[in-house]
Design an enzyme around this catalytic site. Structure first.
Site, short mmCIF file in Angstrom:
data_model
loop_
_atom_site.label_atom_id
_atom_site.label_comp_id
_atom_site.label_asym_id
_atom_site.label_seq_id
_atom_site.Cartn_x
_atom_site.Cartn_y
_atom_site.Cartn_z
CB SER A 6 -0.89 0.02 1.24
OG SER A 6 -1.40 1.34 1.41
CG HIS A 30 -3.93 -1.49 -1.40
ND1 HIS A 30 -5.01 -2.34 -1.53
CD2 HIS A 30 -4.29 -0.57 -0.48
CE1 HIS A 30 -5.98 -1.94 -0.70
NE2 HIS A 30 -5.57 -0.86 -0.05
CG ASP A 32 -4.97 2.68 1.10
OD1 ASP A 32 -5.95 1.90 1.05
OD2 ASP A 32 -3.84 2.33 1.48
CG MET A 34 -8.08 7.56 2.24
SD MET A 34 -7.26 7.63 3.84
CE MET A 34 -6.40 6.07 3.84
CG HIS A 63 -9.20 0.42 -0.14
ND1 HIS A 63 -8.55 0.26 1.06
CD2 HIS A 63 -10.53 0.38 0.14
CE1 HIS A 63 -9.44 0.14 2.03
NE2 HIS A 63 -10.65 0.21 1.50
CG MET A 65 -11.12 3.66 2.30
SD MET A 65 -9.55 3.62 3.19
CE MET A 65 -8.46 3.53 1.78
CG MET A 134 -11.39 -2.11 5.55
SD MET A 134 -9.81 -1.85 4.71
CE MET A 134 -8.88 -0.96 5.96
CG ASP A 170 -6.09 -2.50 3.55
OD1 ASP A 170 -4.99 -2.25 4.06
OD2 ASP A 170 -6.71 -1.69 2.83
C1 DX5 Z 1 -6.04 2.02 5.76
C2 DX5 Z 1 -5.62 1.55 4.38
C3 DX5 Z 1 -4.52 0.56 4.35
C4 DX5 Z 1 -3.24 1.01 4.98
C5 DX5 Z 1 -2.63 -0.18 5.65
O1 DX5 Z 1 -7.19 2.79 5.64
O2 DX5 Z 1 -6.72 0.98 3.72
O3 DX5 Z 1 -4.29 0.11 3.01
O4 DX5 Z 1 -2.31 1.54 4.09
O5 DX5 Z 1 -1.50 0.27 6.32
P1 DX5 Z 1 -0.69 -0.66 7.32
O6 DX5 Z 1 -0.23 -1.83 6.52
O7 DX5 Z 1 0.42 0.23 7.75
O8 DX5 Z 1 -1.62 -1.04 8.43
ZN ZN Z 2 -6.37 0.04 1.70
#
Ligand code: DX5
Ligand code: ZN
Length: 213
Positions: A6, A30, A32, A34, A63, A65, A134, A170
Protein backbone atom coordinates in the site's frame (compact mmCIF):
# COMPACT_ATOMS: atom_id res chain seq x y z
CA UNK A 1 0.11 -15.51 -1.07
CA UNK A 2 -0.20 -12.36 -3.19
CA UNK A 3 1.33 -9.19 -1.80
CA UNK A 4 -0.22 -5.79 -2.43
CA UNK A 5 2.04 -3.05 -1.02
CA UNK A 6 0.00 0.00 0.00
CA UNK A 7 1.51 3.26 -1.21
CA UNK A 8 -0.17 5.10 1.65
CA UNK A 9 3.08 4.60 3.58
CA UNK A 10 5.34 5.50 0.64
CA UNK A 11 7.12 8.80 0.00
CA UNK A 12 4.54 10.72 -2.07
CA UNK A 13 7.25 12.95 -3.58
CA UNK A 14 8.72 9.88 -5.28
CA UNK A 15 5.67 7.75 -6.12
CA UNK A 16 7.12 6.26 -9.31
CA UNK A 17 10.38 5.16 -7.65
CA UNK A 18 8.41 3.84 -4.67
CA UNK A 19 6.21 1.77 -6.99
CA UNK A 20 9.28 0.46 -8.78
CA UNK A 21 10.95 -0.42 -5.48
CA UNK A 22 8.32 -3.14 -4.84
CA UNK A 23 7.77 -4.30 -8.42
CA UNK A 24 9.80 -7.51 -8.08
CA UNK A 25 8.00 -8.96 -5.03
CA UNK A 26 4.51 -7.53 -5.41
CA UNK A 27 1.53 -9.04 -7.23
CA UNK A 28 -0.23 -5.69 -7.42
CA UNK A 29 -0.05 -2.16 -6.09
CA UNK A 30 -2.62 -0.95 -3.53
CA UNK A 31 -3.88 2.65 -3.75
CA UNK A 32 -5.76 4.15 -0.79
CA UNK A 33 -8.06 6.80 -2.21
CA UNK A 34 -9.55 8.89 0.64
CA UNK A 35 -11.91 11.87 0.45
CA UNK A 36 -11.93 13.41 3.93
CA UNK A 37 -15.66 12.47 4.26
CA UNK A 38 -15.95 8.71 4.24
CA UNK A 39 -12.73 8.63 6.28
CA UNK A 40 -11.07 11.47 8.22
CA UNK A 41 -8.07 11.67 5.90
CA UNK A 42 -7.32 12.87 2.35
CA UNK A 43 -4.88 11.29 -0.06
CA UNK A 44 -5.00 11.26 -3.86
CA UNK A 45 -7.60 10.66 -6.55
CA UNK A 46 -7.99 9.83 -10.24
CA UNK A 47 -5.43 12.33 -11.63
CA UNK A 48 -2.59 10.91 -9.55
CA UNK A 49 -3.57 7.26 -9.94
CA UNK A 50 -4.12 7.65 -13.70
CA UNK A 51 -0.74 9.35 -14.16
CA UNK A 52 1.02 6.46 -12.45
CA UNK A 53 -1.13 3.92 -14.33
CA UNK A 54 0.57 5.06 -17.53
CA UNK A 55 4.11 4.42 -16.26
CA UNK A 56 3.84 1.43 -13.87
CA UNK A 57 3.39 -2.11 -15.10
CA UNK A 58 1.94 -3.88 -12.00
CA UNK A 59 -1.82 -4.38 -11.73
CA UNK A 60 -3.48 -1.72 -9.55
CA UNK A 61 -5.84 -2.37 -6.66
CA UNK A 62 -7.72 0.88 -6.08
CA UNK A 63 -9.33 1.03 -2.63
CA UNK A 64 -11.98 3.74 -2.70
CA UNK A 65 -12.60 5.09 0.80
CA UNK A 66 -14.92 7.76 -0.54
CA UNK A 67 -18.57 8.73 -0.58
CA UNK A 68 -20.43 8.46 -3.90
CA UNK A 69 -18.11 5.83 -5.41
CA UNK A 70 -20.40 5.43 -8.46
CA UNK A 71 -19.74 9.06 -9.36
CA UNK A 72 -15.94 8.83 -9.17
CA UNK A 73 -15.18 5.30 -10.37
CA UNK A 74 -15.58 6.26 -14.08
CA UNK A 75 -12.73 8.76 -13.72
CA UNK A 76 -10.15 6.00 -13.25
CA UNK A 77 -8.38 4.94 -16.48
CA UNK A 78 -7.77 1.35 -15.58
CA UNK A 79 -6.78 -1.96 -17.16
CA UNK A 80 -8.81 -5.19 -17.18
CA UNK A 81 -6.44 -6.74 -14.61
CA UNK A 82 -6.86 -3.82 -12.19
CA UNK A 83 -9.40 -3.97 -9.37
CA UNK A 84 -11.56 -1.08 -8.20
CA UNK A 85 -12.93 -1.59 -4.69
CA UNK A 86 -15.78 0.37 -3.15
CA UNK A 87 -17.02 0.34 0.46
CA UNK A 88 -20.42 -1.21 1.02
CA UNK A 89 -21.16 1.51 3.61
CA UNK A 90 -20.57 4.28 1.05
CA UNK A 91 -23.56 3.64 -1.22
CA UNK A 92 -27.19 2.79 -0.38
CA UNK A 93 -27.43 1.00 -3.71
CA UNK A 94 -24.25 -1.07 -4.09
CA UNK A 95 -25.55 -2.19 -7.51
CA UNK A 96 -24.94 1.34 -8.76
CA UNK A 97 -21.31 1.34 -7.58
CA UNK A 98 -20.75 -2.11 -9.05
CA UNK A 99 -22.17 -1.05 -12.40
CA UNK A 100 -19.97 2.05 -12.47
CA UNK A 101 -16.88 -0.02 -11.69
CA UNK A 102 -17.73 -2.59 -14.34
CA UNK A 103 -18.03 0.26 -16.88
CA UNK A 104 -14.35 1.10 -16.30
CA UNK A 105 -13.42 -2.36 -17.59
CA UNK A 106 -11.65 -3.28 -14.32
CA UNK A 107 -12.51 -6.07 -11.89
CA UNK A 108 -14.91 -5.08 -9.12
CA UNK A 109 -14.23 -5.47 -5.42
CA UNK A 110 -16.14 -4.64 -2.26
CA UNK A 111 -14.76 -3.71 1.15
CA UNK A 112 -16.24 -3.29 4.59
CA UNK A 113 -15.29 -1.62 7.85
CA UNK A 114 -14.40 -3.83 10.84
CA UNK A 115 -17.72 -2.96 12.50
CA UNK A 116 -19.97 -3.72 9.53
CA UNK A 117 -21.88 -7.02 9.61
CA UNK A 118 -20.10 -9.46 7.33
CA UNK A 119 -23.47 -10.65 5.96
CA UNK A 120 -23.99 -7.21 4.37
CA UNK A 121 -21.76 -8.20 1.48
CA UNK A 122 -23.02 -11.77 0.97
CA UNK A 123 -25.65 -10.75 -1.63
CA UNK A 124 -22.88 -9.14 -3.70
CA UNK A 125 -20.52 -12.10 -3.77
CA UNK A 126 -21.50 -13.38 -7.20
CA UNK A 127 -20.81 -9.96 -8.70
CA UNK A 128 -17.33 -9.26 -7.30
CA UNK A 129 -13.86 -10.63 -7.99
CA UNK A 130 -12.49 -9.65 -4.59
CA UNK A 131 -13.58 -8.86 -1.04
CA UNK A 132 -11.29 -6.57 0.96
CA UNK A 133 -11.68 -7.27 4.67
CA UNK A 134 -10.55 -4.26 6.72
CA UNK A 135 -8.58 -5.37 9.75
CA UNK A 136 -8.24 -1.79 11.06
CA UNK A 137 -10.62 1.17 10.96
CA UNK A 138 -9.98 2.65 7.49
CA UNK A 139 -8.22 6.00 7.24
CA UNK A 140 -4.64 5.62 8.38
CA UNK A 141 -1.64 3.34 8.01
CA UNK A 142 0.34 1.92 10.91
CA UNK A 143 -2.58 0.86 13.14
CA UNK A 144 -2.77 -2.36 15.17
CA UNK A 145 -4.39 -5.43 13.58
CA UNK A 146 -7.86 -6.17 15.01
CA UNK A 147 -7.82 -9.88 16.05
CA UNK A 148 -11.59 -10.25 15.52
CA UNK A 149 -10.82 -9.97 11.80
CA UNK A 150 -9.54 -13.56 11.77
CA UNK A 151 -12.97 -15.04 12.48
CA UNK A 152 -14.48 -12.76 9.80
CA UNK A 153 -11.96 -14.04 7.24
CA UNK A 154 -12.80 -17.64 8.16
CA UNK A 155 -16.55 -17.01 7.90
CA UNK A 156 -16.11 -15.25 4.56
CA UNK A 157 -13.96 -18.09 3.28
CA UNK A 158 -16.69 -20.61 4.20
CA UNK A 159 -19.35 -18.48 2.52
CA UNK A 160 -17.30 -18.17 -0.68
CA UNK A 161 -16.98 -21.95 -0.69
CA UNK A 162 -14.65 -22.35 -3.63
CA UNK A 163 -16.11 -19.63 -5.86
CA UNK A 164 -13.43 -17.61 -7.74
CA UNK A 165 -13.49 -14.64 -5.35
CA UNK A 166 -10.27 -13.41 -3.77
CA UNK A 167 -10.10 -12.52 -0.09
CA UNK A 168 -7.80 -9.56 0.52
CA UNK A 169 -7.02 -8.30 4.02
CA UNK A 170 -5.94 -4.74 4.78
CA UNK A 171 -4.54 -3.15 7.94
CA UNK A 172 -1.98 -3.94 10.60
CA UNK A 173 -0.33 -6.79 8.72
CA UNK A 174 3.35 -7.44 9.46
CA UNK A 175 5.57 -10.45 10.10
CA UNK A 176 3.85 -11.02 13.45
CA UNK A 177 0.27 -11.14 12.12
CA UNK A 178 0.54 -12.35 8.52
CA UNK A 179 0.60 -16.08 9.27
CA UNK A 180 -2.73 -16.09 11.11
CA UNK A 181 -4.30 -13.99 8.34
CA UNK A 182 -3.19 -16.37 5.60
CA UNK A 183 -4.21 -19.43 7.62
CA UNK A 184 -7.66 -17.91 8.13
CA UNK A 185 -8.10 -17.81 4.35
CA UNK A 186 -6.59 -14.62 2.91
CA UNK A 187 -5.36 -14.78 -0.71
CA UNK A 188 -4.05 -11.22 -0.90
CA UNK A 189 -2.16 -9.37 1.83
CA UNK A 190 -2.14 -5.57 1.81
CA UNK A 191 0.78 -4.09 3.71
CA UNK A 192 1.80 -0.46 3.95
CA UNK A 193 4.08 0.38 6.86
CA UNK A 194 5.56 -3.15 7.05
CA UNK A 195 6.99 -2.66 3.55
CA UNK A 196 7.54 1.07 3.06
CA UNK A 197 9.04 1.80 6.47
CA UNK A 198 11.84 -0.64 5.60
CA UNK A 199 14.89 0.61 3.70
CA UNK A 200 15.10 -2.66 1.78
CA UNK A 201 11.65 -3.34 0.36
CA UNK A 202 12.61 -6.63 -1.27
CA UNK A 203 13.74 -8.09 2.02
CA UNK A 204 10.67 -6.72 3.86
CA UNK A 205 8.46 -8.49 1.31
CA UNK A 206 10.51 -11.68 1.59
CA UNK A 207 10.18 -11.52 5.38
CA UNK A 208 6.38 -11.34 5.02
CA UNK A 209 6.32 -14.29 2.64
CA UNK A 210 8.53 -16.32 4.98
CA UNK A 211 6.50 -15.43 8.07
CA UNK A 212 3.35 -16.55 6.27
CA UNK A 213 4.68 -20.08 5.77
C1 DX5 B 1 -6.04 2.02 5.76
C2 DX5 B 1 -5.62 1.55 4.38
C3 DX5 B 1 -4.52 0.56 4.35
C4 DX5 B 1 -3.24 1.01 4.98
C5 DX5 B 1 -2.63 -0.18 5.65
O1 DX5 B 1 -7.19 2.79 5.64
O2 DX5 B 1 -6.72 0.98 3.72
O3 DX5 B 1 -4.29 0.11 3.01
O4 DX5 B 1 -2.31 1.54 4.09
O5 DX5 B 1 -1.50 0.27 6.32
P1 DX5 B 1 -0.69 -0.66 7.32
O6 DX5 B 1 -0.23 -1.83 6.52
O7 DX5 B 1 0.42 0.23 7.75
O8 DX5 B 1 -1.62 -1.04 8.43
ZN1 ZN C 1 -6.37 0.04 1.70
Amino acid sequence: MKLAPSLLSADFSRLLEEAQSVAAGASRLHWDVMDGHFVPNLTFGPPVVNALRRVVDLPFEIHLMIDRPAEYAPQFRVRPDDTVIFHVEADDTPERALAAIRETGARAGVSLRPGTELETIFPLLDRVSLVLVMSVEPGFGGQAFLPASLERIRRLSREIAGRPIEIAVDGGIHAGTVRDVVRAGADVIVAGSAIFSAQDRASAMRALQEAAR
